[in-house]
Write an enzyme that holds these catalytic residues in place. Structure first.
Site: not given
Length: 364
Positions: A117, A119, A142, A290
């Site tokens: 992601g 980072g 996200d 999730q």
């Protein structure tokens, strides 16, 4: 034969294995590359002895349907800020990027593909600045990378959240209750917004729209004073009240200093109970459910396409760039552009209007 090092960094995500499999299949088809995996992101290549695994048709067969990542992952392996424990037991951060680059070259790796992601791609960009032939593949449930329309794993997270929300609707109706479901997403409300629309929530609270508790309670009272005397609320973990603070705490894990969101659902429950004691309020925190389990078909396809594109980038020498899914096409964007802007929900996004027009309150 050229060597590619593949790694998965940050949180796990449905679809990681599909990317790995696609890279391996493409490499073996070319006949000119071999693919290795670094265990736990950059940690594997930096360990002594290194933890690496040669990836081939046999050990990647069928993994596209599995959740997680066969080469493991971590969010405590930033080579530019690596956690090291001193003799006195205290932890400090050191820059081990030069050692990492030396290890990559000594082991004969020509190319690095970093699947991760925001980072992770910041690390990719910094390593490219230091001469590493690196390619990024965007990964996050996200959906908070602005350089790509979608990231794999997001649709699976929404599907899991929606199925969970559907179950809460029936129990809310049976008991005349207010049920709050807290979902992931960090500073972006994409999972919450999609789930609220798909599940038919009455209230959706997201980081982009700080809520007023009076507005939330007004919606609750209106439902209780009608024939629909139950309420279902979706709240993103990064949501907060106007003039309020985010709920959570700094991570206590060594080498993982980020702020861990969590608890806003309970905060909201207390706020509603204080303003409207008659309501029976319950909270469910969906948590890591999730991001686990089998990826949905869309995420398997998207992840596979991204893996193929990443290998093609490797073949063509498109380093310092990231795979991007834009306007239903696989594109390439510079890493610096990929990490330049966080992907918040814009107030003119069509889903904001969709939610409002179907009766969903954002608490503003």
């Amino acid at each position: 034969m050229k060597k590619i090092l593949v790694l998965t960094g940050g949180g796990d995500c449905p679809g990681l294995n599909a990317v790995i499999r696609a890279i391996v299949r493409s490499a073996e088809k070319s006949g000119e590359y071999e693919v290795w995996g670094s265990i736990e992101a950059f940690n594997g290549i930096m360990r002594d002895p290194p933890e690496l695994i040669k990836l081939n048709f046999e050990n990647t067969a069928g993994i596209h349907v599995k959740g997680g990542t066969i080469i493991k992952t971590t969010n405590r392996g930033n080579p530019f800020s690596y956690p090291v424990q001193n003799e006195n037991g205290k932890w400090e951060k050191v820059d081990r990027s030069d050692y990492l680059i030396k290890s990559i070259r000594e082991k004969g790796f020509d190319i690095v593909i970093n699947i991760g992601g925001d980072g992770s791609q910041k690390i990719s960009s910094m390593l490219h600045d230091k001469g590493v032939n690196i390619i990024g593949v965007p990964k996050t449930i996200d959906n908070d990378l602005s350089a790509t329309d979608l990231t794999f794993g997001f649709n699976t997270a929404v599907q899991i959240a929606t199925e969970s929300f559907d179950k809460l609707v029936t129990t809310a109706a049976s008991h005349n209750r207010v049920l709050i479901m807290e979902v992931m997403g960090r500073d972006a409300g994409w999972i919450a917004l999609h789930t609220a629309i798909a599940g038919g929530a009455e209230i959706c609270l997201i980081p982009e729209i700080p809520y007023r508790i009076t507005s939330v309670v007004d919606k609750v009272k209106a439902r209780y004073n009608s024939e629909r005397n139950f309420v279902n609320i979706v709240i993103a973990e990064g949501a907060k009240a106007k003039d309020g603070q985010n709920s959570g705490q700094l991570s206590k894990d060594a080498g993982d200093p980020h702020f861990k969101y969590g608890g806003i659902g309970s905060v909201l429950r207390a706020q509603i109970e204080q303003e409207y004691p008659e309501a029976q309020v319950r909270t469910t925190v969906l948590g890591h459910i999730q991001r686990g389990g089998t990826p949905v078909a869309f995420d398997r396809i998207l992840a596979t396409a991204m893996g193929v594109k990443a290998f093609k980038m490797a073949e063509h020498g498109d380093f310092g760039k990231m795979v991007s899914f834009k306007n239903n096409r696989m594109e390439i964007v510079p890493l610096k552009d990929a990490i330049a802007k966080y992907n918040h929900i814009a107030m003119d996004n069509y889903l904001i209007e969709t939610a409002r027009e179907t009766g969903i309150t954002f608490g503003d």
